[in-house]
Design a protein around this motif. Structure first.
Motif, PDB file in Angstrom:
ATOM      1  N   LEU A 114      21.885  46.680 -42.508  1.00 43.46           N
ATOM      2  CA  LEU A 114      21.020  45.559 -42.888  1.00 43.46           C
ATOM      3  C   LEU A 114      21.808  44.491 -43.639  1.00 43.46           C
ATOM      4  O   LEU A 114      21.634  43.287 -43.393  1.00 43.46           O
ATOM      5  N   LEU A 115      22.697  44.919 -44.515  1.00 45.00           N
ATOM      6  CA  LEU A 115      23.499  43.962 -45.274  1.00 45.00           C
ATOM      7  C   LEU A 115      24.460  43.188 -44.385  1.00 45.00           C
ATOM      8  O   LEU A 115      24.691  41.991 -44.596  1.00 45.00           O
ATOM      9  N   LEU A 116      25.032  43.855 -43.387  1.00 41.55           N
ATOM     10  CA  LEU A 116      25.902  43.148 -42.444  1.00 41.55           C
ATOM     11  C   LEU A 116      25.128  42.069 -41.691  1.00 41.55           C
ATOM     12  O   LEU A 116      25.605  40.941 -41.519  1.00 41.55           O
ATOM     13  N   ALA A 117      23.919  42.418 -41.255  1.00 43.05           N
ATOM     14  CA  ALA A 117      23.076  41.432 -40.566  1.00 43.05           C
ATOM     15  C   ALA A 117      22.728  40.285 -41.504  1.00 43.05           C
ATOM     16  O   ALA A 117      22.724  39.108 -41.104  1.00 43.05           O
ATOM     17  N   PHE A 118      22.453  40.614 -42.755  1.00 39.41           N
ATOM     18  CA  PHE A 118      22.106  39.580 -43.725  1.00 39.41           C
ATOM     19  C   PHE A 118      23.283  38.648 -43.995  1.00 39.41           C
ATOM     20  O   PHE A 118      23.104  37.429 -44.117  1.00 39.41           O
ATOM     21  N   ILE A 119      24.483  39.208 -44.101  1.00 40.12           N
ATOM     22  CA  ILE A 119      25.670  38.390 -44.365  1.00 40.12           C
ATOM     23  C   ILE A 119      25.850  37.347 -43.263  1.00 40.12           C
ATOM     24  O   ILE A 119      26.108  36.173 -43.541  1.00 40.12           O
ATOM     25  N   VAL A 120      25.701  37.777 -42.003  1.00 40.54           N
ATOM     26  CA  VAL A 120      25.833  36.841 -40.883  1.00 40.54           C
ATOM     27  C   VAL A 120      24.767  35.754 -40.984  1.00 40.54           C
ATOM     28  O   VAL A 120      25.058  34.557 -40.851  1.00 40.54           O
ATOM     29  N   PHE A 121      23.525  36.162 -41.226  1.00 41.72           N
ATOM     30  CA  PHE A 121      22.436  35.187 -41.323  1.00 41.72           C
ATOM     31  C   PHE A 121      22.646  34.247 -42.506  1.00 41.72           C
ATOM     32  O   PHE A 121      22.441  33.033 -42.393  1.00 41.72           O
ATOM     33  N   HIS A 122      23.063  34.790 -43.638  1.00 43.69           N
ATOM     34  CA  HIS A 122      23.244  33.994 -44.855  1.00 43.69           C
ATOM     35  C   HIS A 122      24.321  32.922 -44.657  1.00 43.69           C
ATOM     36  O   HIS A 122      24.165  31.783 -45.110  1.00 43.69           O
ATOM     37  N   ILE A 123      25.400  33.290 -43.970  1.00 39.98           N
ATOM     38  CA  ILE A 123      26.464  32.312 -43.694  1.00 39.98           C
ATOM     39  C   ILE A 123      25.940  31.207 -42.782  1.00 39.98           C
ATOM     40  O   ILE A 123      26.166  30.013 -43.035  1.00 39.98           O
ATOM     41  N   LEU A 124      25.223  31.586 -41.736  1.00 41.08           N
ATOM     42  CA  LEU A 124      24.654  30.595 -40.824  1.00 41.08           C
ATOM     43  C   LEU A 124      23.583  29.751 -41.512  1.00 41.08           C
ATOM     44  O   LEU A 124      23.393  28.577 -41.186  1.00 41.08           O
ATOM     45  N   HIS A 125      22.912  30.341 -42.471  1.00 35.80           N
ATOM     46  CA  HIS A 125      21.792  29.688 -43.144  1.00 35.80           C
ATOM     47  C   HIS A 125      22.250  28.755 -44.254  1.00 35.80           C
ATOM     48  O   HIS A 125      21.930  27.553 -44.241  1.00 35.80           O
ATOM     49  N   MET A 126      23.012  29.287 -45.214  1.00 36.54           N
ATOM     50  CA  MET A 126      23.336  28.530 -46.420  1.00 36.54           C
ATOM     51  C   MET A 126      24.761  27.969 -46.465  1.00 36.54           C
ATOM     52  O   MET A 126      25.037  27.089 -47.275  1.00 36.54           O
ATOM     53  N   VAL A 131      21.230  27.519 -38.953  1.00 39.07           N
ATOM     54  CA  VAL A 131      19.841  27.965 -38.792  1.00 39.07           C
ATOM     55  C   VAL A 131      18.971  27.474 -39.950  1.00 39.07           C
ATOM     56  O   VAL A 131      17.909  28.023 -40.212  1.00 39.07           O
ATOM     57  N   HIS A 132      19.453  26.448 -40.628  1.00 39.23           N
ATOM     58  CA  HIS A 132      18.704  25.875 -41.762  1.00 39.23           C
ATOM     59  C   HIS A 132      17.865  24.703 -41.261  1.00 39.23           C
ATOM     60  O   HIS A 132      18.347  23.884 -40.474  1.00 39.23           O
ATOM     61  N   PRO A 133      16.619  24.583 -41.713  1.00 38.96           N
ATOM     62  CA  PRO A 133      15.763  23.502 -41.209  1.00 38.96           C
ATOM     63  C   PRO A 133      16.171  22.102 -41.658  1.00 38.96           C
ATOM     64  O   PRO A 133      15.860  21.117 -40.986  1.00 38.96           O
ATOM     65  N   GLN A 134      16.891  22.000 -42.792  1.00 37.55           N
ATOM     66  CA  GLN A 134      17.244  20.673 -43.302  1.00 37.55           C
ATOM     67  C   GLN A 134      18.480  20.787 -44.195  1.00 37.55           C
ATOM     68  O   GLN A 134      18.427  20.583 -45.398  1.00 37.55           O
ATOM     69  N   PHE A 135      19.611  21.103 -43.593  1.00 41.94           N
ATOM     70  CA  PHE A 135      20.831  21.382 -44.357  1.00 41.94           C
ATOM     71  C   PHE A 135      21.566  20.084 -44.691  1.00 41.94           C
ATOM     72  O   PHE A 135      21.724  19.204 -43.844  1.00 41.94           O
ATOM     73  N   THR A 136      22.013  19.978 -45.948  1.00 42.32           N
ATOM     74  CA  THR A 136      22.786  18.825 -46.400  1.00 42.32           C
ATOM     75  C   THR A 136      24.009  19.323 -47.159  1.00 42.32           C
ATOM     76  O   THR A 136      23.877  20.091 -48.119  1.00 42.32           O
ATOM     77  N   LEU A 138      26.945  19.656 -49.761  1.00 36.25           N
ATOM     78  CA  LEU A 138      27.066  19.353 -51.180  1.00 36.25           C
ATOM     79  C   LEU A 138      25.718  19.113 -51.863  1.00 36.25           C
ATOM     80  O   LEU A 138      25.649  18.462 -52.888  1.00 36.25           O
ATOM     81  N   ASP A 139      24.647  19.656 -51.286  1.00 36.68           N
ATOM     82  CA  ASP A 139      23.332  19.616 -51.930  1.00 36.68           C
ATOM     83  C   ASP A 139      22.723  21.019 -51.885  1.00 36.68           C
ATOM     84  O   ASP A 139      21.661  21.230 -51.290  1.00 36.68           O
ATOM     85  N   PRO A 140      23.399  21.992 -52.501  1.00 34.45           N
ATOM     86  CA  PRO A 140      22.919  23.378 -52.412  1.00 34.45           C
ATOM     87  C   PRO A 140      21.552  23.587 -53.045  1.00 34.45           C
ATOM     88  O   PRO A 140      20.820  24.499 -52.656  1.00 34.45           O
ATOM     89  N   TYR A 141      21.205  22.749 -54.023  1.00 37.30           N
ATOM     90  CA  TYR A 141      19.892  22.883 -54.662  1.00 37.30           C
ATOM     91  C   TYR A 141      18.776  22.738 -53.630  1.00 37.30           C
ATOM     92  O   TYR A 141      17.902  23.605 -53.512  1.00 37.30           O
ATOM     93  N   ASN A 142      18.800  21.653 -52.873  1.00 34.87           N
ATOM     94  CA  ASN A 142      17.775  21.454 -51.855  1.00 34.87           C
ATOM     95  C   ASN A 142      17.941  22.408 -50.682  1.00 34.87           C
ATOM     96  O   ASN A 142      16.954  22.807 -50.054  1.00 34.87           O
ATOM     97  N   ASN A 143      19.180  22.782 -50.379  1.00 38.03           N
ATOM     98  CA  ASN A 143      19.392  23.755 -49.302  1.00 38.03           C
ATOM     99  C   ASN A 143      18.704  25.076 -49.625  1.00 38.03           C
ATOM    100  O   ASN A 143      18.069  25.688 -48.766  1.00 38.03           O
ATOM    101  N   VAL A 144      18.853  25.517 -50.871  1.00 42.04           N
ATOM    102  CA  VAL A 144      18.205  26.761 -51.292  1.00 42.04           C
ATOM    103  C   VAL A 144      16.693  26.579 -51.359  1.00 42.04           C
ATOM    104  O   VAL A 144      15.930  27.404 -50.853  1.00 42.04           O
ATOM    105  N   ARG A 145      16.261  25.495 -51.997  1.00 45.17           N
ATOM    106  CA  ARG A 145      14.824  25.246 -52.188  1.00 45.17           C
ATOM    107  C   ARG A 145      14.090  25.154 -50.853  1.00 45.17           C
ATOM    108  O   ARG A 145      13.025  25.757 -50.680  1.00 45.17           O
ATOM    109  N   ILE A 146      14.666  24.435 -49.910  1.00 48.57           N
ATOM    110  CA  ILE A 146      14.023  24.269 -48.598  1.00 48.57           C
ATOM    111  C   ILE A 146      14.222  25.508 -47.729  1.00 48.57           C
ATOM    112  O   ILE A 146      13.312  25.953 -47.031  1.00 48.57           O
ATOM    113  N   GLY A 147      15.427  26.063 -47.767  1.00 44.97           N
ATOM    114  CA  GLY A 147      15.735  27.210 -46.919  1.00 44.97           C
ATOM    115  C   GLY A 147      14.920  28.442 -47.244  1.00 44.97           C
ATOM    116  O   GLY A 147      14.603  29.242 -46.358  1.00 44.97           O
TER     117      GLY A 147
END
Length: 238
Positions: A114-126, A131-136, A138-147
């Motif tokens: 499960l952690l291996l799957a999460f690591i792959v998703f987390h890298i693609l996501h954050m 796979v992030h709906p609105q990635f920017t 150098l704006d990790p605050y909004n990336n986390v908040r929206i993601g």
């Protein structure tokens, strides 16, 4: 080279590799969790943190490659040890005497998958934003908040971090036993240090999606990467 190969092929060699890479992983997740807590300080703190990482690209990539190697070695050693154990005992015992064990020990393999799957998703996501709906950048605050505003994604993060806690509880104890730091105990379930690490790290990570879903991170205008930051980053990557 031959000695290194024999070391890797041995059971104890694989266990030592798992212990050392496990320590690397523990240090990383503690540092990563500490960085995540800047979310509670606001968008500016998270932006400064991201910029610090961006302006330290050679060191950042060295850490990333080191972590990648550690994760791969850890996973391969775990898989091969499992296969070696099954090969040594293809049929389970008809009757087994009760053994002292924990939920963490029972779920260590599935939790690792499960952690291996999460690591792959987390890298693609954050990290990549694929796979992030609105990635920017150098704006990790909004990336986390929206993601993490998506309940399904937030739930997956919580589940993965719960698995991480169980992994740390069992793995942290196994590390000190494998490396000979701790002697066999009459109370094998008394693992104070690994319990503290597991609770603090898992709880710290879980706090972020929970706080996001609770609306504790207020909306903030999107930050755009400035021309100066783009020039600096380009210069440092060449």
């Amino acid at each position: 080279m031959y000695a290194l190969s024999r070391f890797w092929q041995s059971t104890i060699g694989k266990k030592i590799v798992m212990a050392v890479t496990g320590i690397i992983g523990i240090l990383f997740v503690i540092g990563h969790m500490s960085g995540n807590f800047l979310m509670f300080k606001g968008q500016g703190a998270m932006h400064d943190y991201a910029l610090l990482l961006r302006t330290s690209m050679p060191l950042l990539w060295a850490i990333r490659l080191g972590l990648l190697a550690a994760v791969v070695l850890h996973a391969v050693a775990a898989y091969q040890l499992t296969m070696m154990s099954k090969a040594a005992r293809p049929q389970d015992y008809a009757v087994r005497s009760p053994q002292v064990t924990t939920l963490a020990a029972k779920t260590i393999r599935w939790g690792g998958v499960l952690l291996l799957a999460f690591i792959v998703f987390h890298i693609l996501h954050m990290t990549v934003g694929a796979v992030h709906p609105q990635f920017t950048h150098l704006d990790p605050y909004n990336n986390v908040r929206i993601g993490l505003a998506n309940p399904a994604v937030a739930a997956f993060y919580v589940l993965a971090m719960a698995a991480l806690g169980l992994h740390l509880y069992h793995g942290g104890w196994a590390v000190v036993r494998t490396l000979g730091v701790a002697r066999p105990s009459a109370q094998p379930l008394k693992r104070t240090l690994s319990l503290i690490i597991a609770i603090v790290v898992a709880g710290g990570f879980i706090a972020i999606p929970v706080a996001t879903m609770a609306g504790l991170f207020p909306e903030a205008p999107a930050l755009q990467e400035s021309a100066a930051e783009s020039t600096t980053a380009a210069a440092e990557t060449h």
